[in-house]
Design a protein around this motif. Structure first.
Motif, PDB file in Angstrom:
ATOM      1  N   LEU A  76       8.901   1.825  15.990  1.00  0.00           N
ATOM      2  CA  LEU A  76       7.678   1.084  16.311  1.00  0.00           C
ATOM      3  C   LEU A  76       7.969  -0.419  16.409  1.00  0.00           C
ATOM      4  N   ARG A  79      10.322   6.587  12.537  1.00  0.00           N
ATOM      5  CA  ARG A  79       9.239   6.222  13.463  1.00  0.00           C
ATOM      6  C   ARG A  79       8.839   4.753  13.293  1.00  0.00           C
ATOM      7  N   LEU A  80       8.818   4.278  12.044  1.00  0.00           N
ATOM      8  CA  LEU A  80       8.413   2.892  11.807  1.00  0.00           C
ATOM      9  C   LEU A  80       9.434   1.907  12.360  1.00  0.00           C
ATOM     10  N   ASP A 139       7.241  -0.516   7.115  1.00  0.00           N
ATOM     11  CA  ASP A 139       6.681  -1.205   8.279  1.00  0.00           C
ATOM     12  C   ASP A 139       6.888  -2.713   8.154  1.00  0.00           C
ATOM     13  N   ARG A 186       0.819  -1.222   0.000  1.00  0.00           N
ATOM     14  CA  ARG A 186       0.000   0.000   0.000  1.00  0.00           C
ATOM     15  C   ARG A 186       0.845   1.260   0.000  1.00  0.00           C
ATOM     16  N   ARG A 230       9.157  -5.309  10.435  1.00  0.00           N
ATOM     17  CA  ARG A 230       8.565  -6.448  11.137  1.00  0.00           C
ATOM     18  C   ARG A 230       9.194  -7.771  10.719  1.00  0.00           C
ATOM     19  N   GLN A 278       5.170   3.614   3.152  1.00  0.00           N
ATOM     20  CA  GLN A 278       5.027   3.471   4.604  1.00  0.00           C
ATOM     21  C   GLN A 278       4.803   2.019   4.980  1.00  0.00           C
ATOM     22  N   GLN A 279       3.850   1.389   4.305  1.00  0.00           N
ATOM     23  CA  GLN A 279       3.576  -0.007   4.633  1.00  0.00           C
ATOM     24  C   GLN A 279       4.778  -0.882   4.295  1.00  0.00           C
TER      25      GLN A 279
END
Lengths: 358, 358
Positions: free
Chosen positions: A102, A98-99, A73, A66, A77, A69-70
């Motif tokens: 996170l 920030r990601l 992320d 998407r 992960r 950003q995704q």
């Protein structure tokens, strides 16, 4: 700053392609599908990045998502564990930082020079970092393009440290003197680079379509995370984008945007000489969608940005992207979404904001 | 099992609405927008769930997402810390379990009876769990509907334990005897319930649109995660869906699907009496999109499911959804996506798979 020239988008052509798909293959594109996106689009992306960015890739390495950003992320992960160190550019893209945080990673700001990230500095501060996040073809926000020796040094460090390099290639299509520079990924012989691409700049932001290109060994891990967290059904929009690329609209739109952005930047540079004279100097950008206005010494860029905002001019302060590095005061001025005739009046408003800040 | 009857979807109406939006408001729906989705759609959802599901909500509590998977992923990331305990139904939805574990939470299987999750059993095994994940209006896979006293007991536990309750309301629109039962969220007076809704079943899966309804106190935390990880630009598809709801197509489509699914289930029940006689008994489902075929004692449901799969019949084994609970052998038979005339032949193929398993 990041908004493309949506006034240039060929809305009618897009709607026509969408309607055609809606008539001919809506049924097959309504269901859950494979979960990794529309295969012909993945193939079209592989061909495009191979040809235009020198990326070495086959379609199965292209994982739709998407947007950037995704993508970041998901990289965090899949590849990071709590406490892992991550090199980030200083100044750099705050959303990426920030990601990573996170995901409970520890970001390490690495300073830049004119050629981009200082690999030696990174190696000194955090030699065993697990990942380096860079925008080598158009650093954000400074706009530098990393030369080949620096790229090779970065890859050599990653190979030595068994680390990953994330190449965020968010707007390198817009390069004004000559052709886009080839990607870092194309130089990588050790499968260290994860390539992040997006259609937010080249098509339109609301499309929310981007892609990761991952080394073959990582495909299954990324696909498993995607399957768990966000099923990527093949959709009418993906099929429409695939047609948009295959039928030449995409390449034509890129050419048109490149010419228009050049014209818009020229209007900004010309206008700034007149309107911001003595107050700020706008540095020409070799690529991308914004230029940097270096402010007269003594001005505070955060304050200037706030005053501009009060006058409805979005001009982020360069210092707001800096973590440790201290740079002279400057503002980012986006030119991609502003038609040339609207630029001089906007500069006059900006001038009044800067004067107000004296 | 989870695929809706896409043959019933009013594709022509959808395409017409999309094209109209494409002509009239494409430009405003191309950009980055607010990041939490198209406001009129959030308002339409709030009205719909208030009227049809008894949810107590205003539009600002409605957060758009990419469907139930992403919703559960975001819930886990916002509300859970590593090591937190989470009640999950046994048997239950394995995707949810995996997502909680991805957030390093510890899932605690809580057994079910005919009325759904045994709150007393949960309170004994994990009284201090941080979250309970339930599908009270149509438990997956067993299909039970939680009666009001059990719902109140669950809410009382959550209030006592300072825990959250996630209500996954994935297909409660399809209730055959009478009206849908009201939501758990509507009974909640202590702001403990996070409501998960999706358009994958009611519109079409590839739309990838769902929503969370969160207590007012949590709006900012959920919005911040969304802003960081996956900007939800307002899109043409969201605007189209908003029109689809506002202009009555959605309600009409739901009525049509409800009637068609009832007919499809009847064809399944009738057909099963003839074709599976002596081998399996299909239990009528009060709601949802699948029924349970209880197999003759002595049959192994995993093996039966595999043999059916080899014959191109998707019929998951009930035991594959169980963690600790041991249930008699059974298969899940989806009926929503199968036209009535295709059901008897499919049952004959299934019969041969079951016979082959003797």
């Amino acid at each position: 700053v990041g908004e493309p020239g949506l006034d240039l988008f060929p809305t009618a052509a897009w709607n026509r392609l969408y309607a055609r798909r809606g008539r001919s293959s809506a049924r097959e594109l309504l269901g859950y599908g494979g979960g990794q996106g529309y295969w012909p689009l993945r193939r079209a992306i592989a061909e495009y990045v191979a040809a235009s960015r020198g990326v070495r890739v086959t379609a199965d390495q292209v994982l739709l998502n998407r947007g950037a950003q995704q993508a970041i992320d998901q990289i965090a992960r899949v590849l990071l564990r709590p406490g892992d160190q991550v090199w980030v550019e200083d100044p750099g893209y705050p959303v990426a930082r920030r990601l990573f945080e996170l995901a409970s990673a520890v970001t390490v700001p690495v300073p830049l020079d004119r050629d981009g990230l200082l690999v030696d500095a990174g190696s000194r501060v955090a030699p065993h970092a697990k990942l380096a996040y860079v925008a080598p073809s158009h650093q954000f926000p400074l706009g530098s393009c990393m030369p080949i020796d620096r790229r090779l040094a970065l890859l050599a460090w990653a190979t030595r440290a068994d680390a990953w390099v994330v190449e965020d290639d968010y707007d390198s299509e817009f390069r004004y003197p000559g052709q886009p520079v080839p990607s870092l990924q194309g130089l990588d012989r050790a499968d260290r680079v994860i390539y992040v691409g997006t259609f937010s700049k080249t098509v339109f932001p609301a499309l929310r379509l981007g892609y990761l290109i991952v080394p073959r060994d990582l495909i299954d891990r990324f696909a498993a995370l995607r399957a768990a967290v966000d099923h990527m059904a093949p959709t009418l929009e993906q099929a429409t984008l695939s047609d948009f690329i295959d039928e030449g609209h995409f390449a034509r739109h890129l050419r048109r945007m490149r010419a228009a952005y050049r014209e818009r930047q020229d209007a900004l540079l010309d206008g700034a000489k007149r309107e911001l004279n003595g107050c700020a100097v706008v540095e020409p950008a070799d690529s991308g969608m914004h230029a940097i206005a270096w402010l007269r010494r003594g001005l505070d860029d955060e304050q200037a940005s706030r005053r501009a905002g009060e006058r409805n001019i979005e001009a982020p302060a360069l210092s707001s992207y800096c973590q440790r590095l201290v740079l002279p005061p400057a503002l980012l001025l986006g030119f991609a979404s502003v038609p040339p005739r609207a630029i001089p009046p906007a500069l006059r408003v900006l001038r009044s904001a800067l004067d107000g800040g004296r």
